[in-house]
Design an enzyme around this catalytic site. Sequence first.
Site, PDB file in Angstrom:
ATOM      1  N   SER A 129      26.877  97.173   3.130  1.00  0.00           N
ATOM      2  CA  SER A 129      26.523  97.112   1.460  1.00  0.00           C
ATOM      3  C   SER A 129      25.320  97.684   1.313  1.00  0.00           C
ATOM      4  O   SER A 129      24.523  98.109   2.024  1.00  0.00           O
ATOM      5  CB  SER A 129      26.420  95.472   1.550  1.00  0.00           C
ATOM      6  OG  SER A 129      25.227  95.043   2.025  1.00  0.00           O
ATOM      7  N   LYS A 130      25.121  97.646  -0.169  1.00  0.00           N
ATOM      8  CA  LYS A 130      23.846  98.302  -0.336  1.00  0.00           C
ATOM      9  C   LYS A 130      22.627  97.549   0.079  1.00  0.00           C
ATOM     10  O   LYS A 130      21.647  98.337   0.380  1.00  0.00           O
ATOM     11  CB  LYS A 130      23.637  98.231  -1.942  1.00  0.00           C
ATOM     12  CG  LYS A 130      22.520  98.568  -2.618  1.00  0.00           C
ATOM     13  CD  LYS A 130      22.593  99.032  -4.148  1.00  0.00           C
ATOM     14  CE  LYS A 130      21.297  99.432  -4.591  1.00  0.00           C
ATOM     15  NZ  LYS A 130      19.830  98.989  -3.897  1.00  0.00           N
ATOM     16  N   ARG A 131      22.798  96.590   0.327  1.00  0.00           N
ATOM     17  CA  ARG A 131      21.464  95.450   0.976  1.00  0.00           C
ATOM     18  C   ARG A 131      21.157  96.241   2.371  1.00  0.00           C
ATOM     19  O   ARG A 131      19.943  96.255   2.497  1.00  0.00           O
ATOM     20  CB  ARG A 131      21.863  94.222   1.075  1.00  0.00           C
ATOM     21  CG  ARG A 131      20.816  93.252   1.068  1.00  0.00           C
ATOM     22  CD  ARG A 131      21.303  91.914   1.162  1.00  0.00           C
ATOM     23  NE  ARG A 131      20.539  91.043   2.366  1.00  0.00           N
ATOM     24  CZ  ARG A 131      19.303  90.898   2.297  1.00  0.00           C
ATOM     25  NH1 ARG A 131      18.447  91.269   1.319  1.00  0.00           N
ATOM     26  NH2 ARG A 131      18.745  90.379   3.317  1.00  0.00           N
TER      27      ARG A 131
END
Length: 513
Positions: A269-271
Amino acid sequence: MSDVRVRFAPSPTGPLHIGGVRTALYNYLFARKMGGKMLLRIEDTDQNRFVPGAEEYIIESLKWVGIQIDEGQGVDWGDGPGPHGPYRQSERKGIYQAEAERLVAVGKAYYAFDTDEELDAMRQRLEAANAPAAQYNAITRGQMKNGLTLKPDEVNARIGAGEPFVIRLKTPRKEEVRLNDLIRGWVNVHSSAIDDKVLIKSDGLPTYHLANIVDDHLMGITHVIRGEEWLPSAPLHVLLYRYLGWETTMPQFAHLPLLLKPEGNGKLSKRDADLGGFPVFPLQWTDPFTGNVARGFREEGYLPNALVNFLSLLGWNPGTEQELFSMDELIDAFSLEKIHKAGARFDIEKAKWFNHQYIRQQPNEVLAPTIEQQATAAGLACPPDKAVKIAGLLKERVSFARELFGEAHTIFYAPTAYDEAIVATKWNDDSRRAVAAFRDALLGFEGEFVAEAIRHTLAGAMQQAGIKQGKIMQAMRLALTGFGIGPDLMLTMEIVGREEVIARLENALTSLN
RNA sequence: GGCCGAUUCGUCUAGCGGUUAGGACAUCGCCCUUUCACGGCGGUAACACGGGUUCAAUUCCCGUAUCGGUCACCA
């Protein structure tokens, strides 16, 4: 049989995720391998999630990584993006509605008027009763407000009065739905696990499921290659093809394994990008609403070929020991059968390694401008030929072009301090004499100041002074750069230039005691 | 939780009944080199577990465990 036609069908809800890039890549490789066509369709049926600029971003990203679209959004066929357009689902509203009505007419779908509150109430009731699944399905639809429970007159009246409604699929109660996935083999799902999916939303636009099937059919798609997250709904799609009367020409499915977090659980994910300090988007993206900037592989200095090479091997392997592939080689080696079933962890270290491999293959002239720019920004003069030489000297040492300038600091800057550990162990009377002798030799140097000539001069000077060259080389490097390590010293001197070399030697003699 | 899927070194993976279980990244050591890097050579390191089937299971079957996906008027 018709030729292979595949599509990449992203939703313009933000920047294209790197997993999407891989999906597009696999579609592209397969299309090229089979001599087929690659289409780009924009699935923008959710008005709420539309993000301005996302479609352009997707097209630019594909272009950057080298995925060529044959037909669809962003392609110029002279009179539009292709013969099966439009390729933006929001512009095909009427087509989906007609097909949905057709399903209603043959009794495979029905109108439903339930409000959000009523749906919530139904779900809560079922959960309270410990029902296996809180779904709108063959069991529960009889208790809801829809075309199956309401009298035809009332249905017409409600629609006529402009009351919002959706069209739902009438999923069979007991039926085994089979699907032969090209990667996973036969997948069986019982229809009781599939709910009465909304096909047309109350805003008149279709949901993914309907739009996807209708378009894939109308656009002549032969192979649907998409992420594993779609596997659970694939049986539903089979049902739709069947009810629409298109099962005989239904495309083949291939569900790709997911890209997982570098560590820990879940999909990438972007995280993870923020945490790990690496990008998960091909291009830098500025959120039009918040202004937040997300890093991109391109801006981080990754070469498109390196990214493609890295991505191609995440979930697929040609079965040989070859690691480096050009796009053409990938196309040649690609096959759906070799795609994995299990997800692959995203390891940025390997991506860096690939980038390193491709950077060192770059012509010096291509790398040089990056050095020039950074030098200029730092207020340093750096003519093109100098930058080219620096690139040649240092490119094997870096993973990114932007690291070149940093590696070249000893070329641009004379030492202001000297590595104390090296001074302590290598700086002595011999080295002092050697530096002085070399300086003297350089003072009388004639001809072109290039590495080979410098090497000769140094060797001659050392011989004359009666000093073994090997013993003072590190001290020489210390005097010239301030460090005990670094790239080839003769080439470094060539680039630094005679005057500056002499000055640095001079300075070392006076600074070091 | 239901359903679906997956499970070989830390990571990406080869393997498709009989292999000293191979390669790459990372890591460690050696060599090369004036140094570092590159490169070369080598080392450490894996078949989730339990049952079957079989002369023989990493490989086939069934469980268990673990992980992943999915259960919206989002895609």
